[in-house]
Design a protein around this motif. Structure first.
Motif, PDB file in Angstrom:
ATOM      1  N   THR A  30       0.820  -1.219   0.000  1.00 46.10           N
ATOM      2  CA  THR A  30       0.000   0.000   0.000  1.00 46.10           C
ATOM      3  C   THR A  30       0.846   1.258   0.000  1.00 46.10           C
ATOM      4  N   THR A  31       2.184   1.102   0.012  1.00 41.50           N
ATOM      5  CA  THR A  31       3.048   2.276   0.037  1.00 41.50           C
ATOM      6  C   THR A  31       3.174   2.857  -1.359  1.00 41.50           C
ATOM      7  N   THR A  32       3.102   4.154  -1.448  1.00 46.51           N
ATOM      8  CA  THR A  32       3.254   4.819  -2.734  1.00 46.51           C
ATOM      9  C   THR A  32       4.714   5.156  -2.944  1.00 46.51           C
ATOM     10  N   ARG A  72      -0.362  -0.456 -12.292  1.00 46.54           N
ATOM     11  CA  ARG A  72      -0.082   0.578 -11.297  1.00 46.54           C
ATOM     12  C   ARG A  72      -1.297   1.478 -11.091  1.00 46.54           C
ATOM     13  N   ARG A  87       2.041   3.555  -7.218  1.00 47.33           N
ATOM     14  CA  ARG A  87       1.904   2.313  -6.462  1.00 47.33           C
ATOM     15  C   ARG A  87       1.593   1.130  -7.375  1.00 47.33           C
ATOM     16  N   SER A 174       6.271  -3.876  -5.520  1.00 50.18           N
ATOM     17  CA  SER A 174       5.983  -2.500  -5.118  1.00 50.18           C
ATOM     18  C   SER A 174       7.244  -1.746  -4.689  1.00 50.18           C
TER      19      SER A 174
END
Length: 427
Positions: A30-32, A72, A87, A174
């Protein structure tokens, strides 16, 4: 032994964990990831972006790694030309060709002359062809050889006319961290040990470590071959051995243990470690310290000789056979720092040359037998019989004493019976 060693190096285990590279820590899904500036997108993740749904872009690739689709998340008003390094939602390749994202059914498969991405939503299907695959001789880039480095990292090895190339990246798609090694830049960053050995040679080798410590063995991987019909753009020449350390010879010891054998100018070296890479227990043997711990039988035989041999046992017991392994040869052009001396085996005892003297033999009586047993644990006859009698060291225990005592009792019993018979006959 393994339990004892694990307990003794618990501090080293913690230190190894602290030495794990930051690069090996994958970002959460979930990290951008930081957006890359236009024109600076890493080649490993660059491709043809297409909008397949609201806020969803598929990056179509067909490079040396093979057909890939990186799906993405982008802004709802994304349009071609905007940045797409946001992400990662999922990745499709030949091993993982299907996925579901935001109500979209995605599948990577053959379509037309190559591969294509099929997107299905609410019964409607759209197809997006991937770029044409580059053939080997056309660009002379080999297929990527992917290896797991541990610590959440992977490496893609390729060979081209420009030489060997390594692209290290996170196992988690990711994570957009990458590090590239080439023939002209073969050394990795100081924070993470990785390098291309013999980068301009005929057989370059990638070497790496995922944990710190001098006793932690390196990993090694050969590069794929250059496609047929392609030639290097540089003069091929093998590097002189930088450290004169041989290639690692790894052997299975059993009981979940392995050993890495190397040869250098300092002599033979053995690093015993667990087969499980998460266990950092090690035991090191060298020419000057050839004997293993008392809890685990292992040693280097003939450590200063021309052909040292590693010997080990994974089970106790005198009847359990040892395992043996020769050390690899010292690299060409390297010499030893010490004088080669072969171990000489212990001399065998010479057979006795004493001859029995029959003329001086005395009969064995109860009196002189008792005298001989004083201070002894075995009965040794005299005279002619004594010539063949020996007291073995393994027989000098309590059982021998008991046997000797039993023999004496038998002698006295026999004498007493004889005397009794004589008295009855006289009477």
């Amino acid at each position: 032994m393994r339990t004892a060693l694990r307990a003794s190096i618990s501090t080293a285990v913690l230190a190894g964990a602290l030495l794990a590279p930051i690069a090996g820590t994958a970002y959460a899904a979930t990290t951008t990831a930081p957006a890359a500036a236009a024109g600076t997108v890493p080649d490993r993740y660059a491709g043809t972006p297409v909008l397949i749904g609201t806020g969803v872009v598929a990056v179509l690739r067909n490079k040396s790694e093979g057909p890939e689709v990186w799906v993405r998340a982008v802004s709802d008003d994304w349009k071609p030309g905007d940045d797409y390094m946001s992400r990662v939602l999922t990745v499709l390749d030949v091993k993982h060709p299907k996925a579901s994202v935001n109500g979209l059914e995605l599948e990577l498969g053959k379509g037309g002359k190559g591969h294509a991405l099929t997107v299905t939503k609410d019964g409607a299907t759209k197809t997006f062809p991937l770029p044409a695959a580059a053939t080997g001789p056309a660009d002379c880039v080999s297929k990527a050889k992917q290896i797991d480095l541990g610590a959440g990292l992977q490496a893609d090895l390729t060979m081209s006319p420009k030489g060997p190339k390594v692209v290290m990246h996170g196992s988690d798609p990711s994570d957009t961290w990458t590090q590239t090694l080439t023939r002209t830049n073969p050394q990795g960053s100081p924070d993470y040990f990785s390098r291309i050995n013999n980068p301009s040679g005929a057989k370059p080798v990638f070497e790496w470590k995922t944990q710190g410590g001098d006793n932690v063995p390196s990993g090694f991987a050969n590069f794929p071959a250059l496609p047929k019909g392609c030639t290097p753009e540089y003069p091929v020449h093998d590097d002189a051995p930088a450290s004169c350390v041989s290639e690692v010879k790894q052997i299975e010891l059993g009981a979940g243990m392995q050993a890495d054998l190397t040869m250098s100018p300092k002599g033979p070296k053995v690093v015993v470690h667990d087969s499980d890479p998460t266990n950092t227990l090690t035991l090191t043997l060298t020419r000057t310290n050839p004997q293993g711990s008392p809890d685990y039988f292992s040693r280097i035989n003939n450590p200063s000789g021309a052909k040292p041999v590693f010997e080990w046992k994974t089970q106790g017991g005198d009847n359990v056979p040892s395992g043996f392994a020769n050390f690899p040869a010292l690299p060409k052009g390297c010499t030893l720092e010490y004088q080669v001396t072969e171990e000489t085996p212990a001399p065998k005892p010479e057979p006795s040359t004493a001859k029995p003297e029959a003329s001086t033999a005395k009969p064995v009586t109860a009196t002189n037998v008792s005298a001989q047993t004083v201070g002894q644990t075995a009965v040794v006859p005299q005279g002619a019989v004594a010539a063949g009698a020996e007291i073995a060291s393994e027989d000098t225990d309590n059982s021998t004493t008991v046997a000797a005592g039993a023999g004496l009792l038998a002698v006295f019993a026999a004498l007493g019976a004889t005397v009794l018979r004589r008295r009855r006959s006289h009477s």
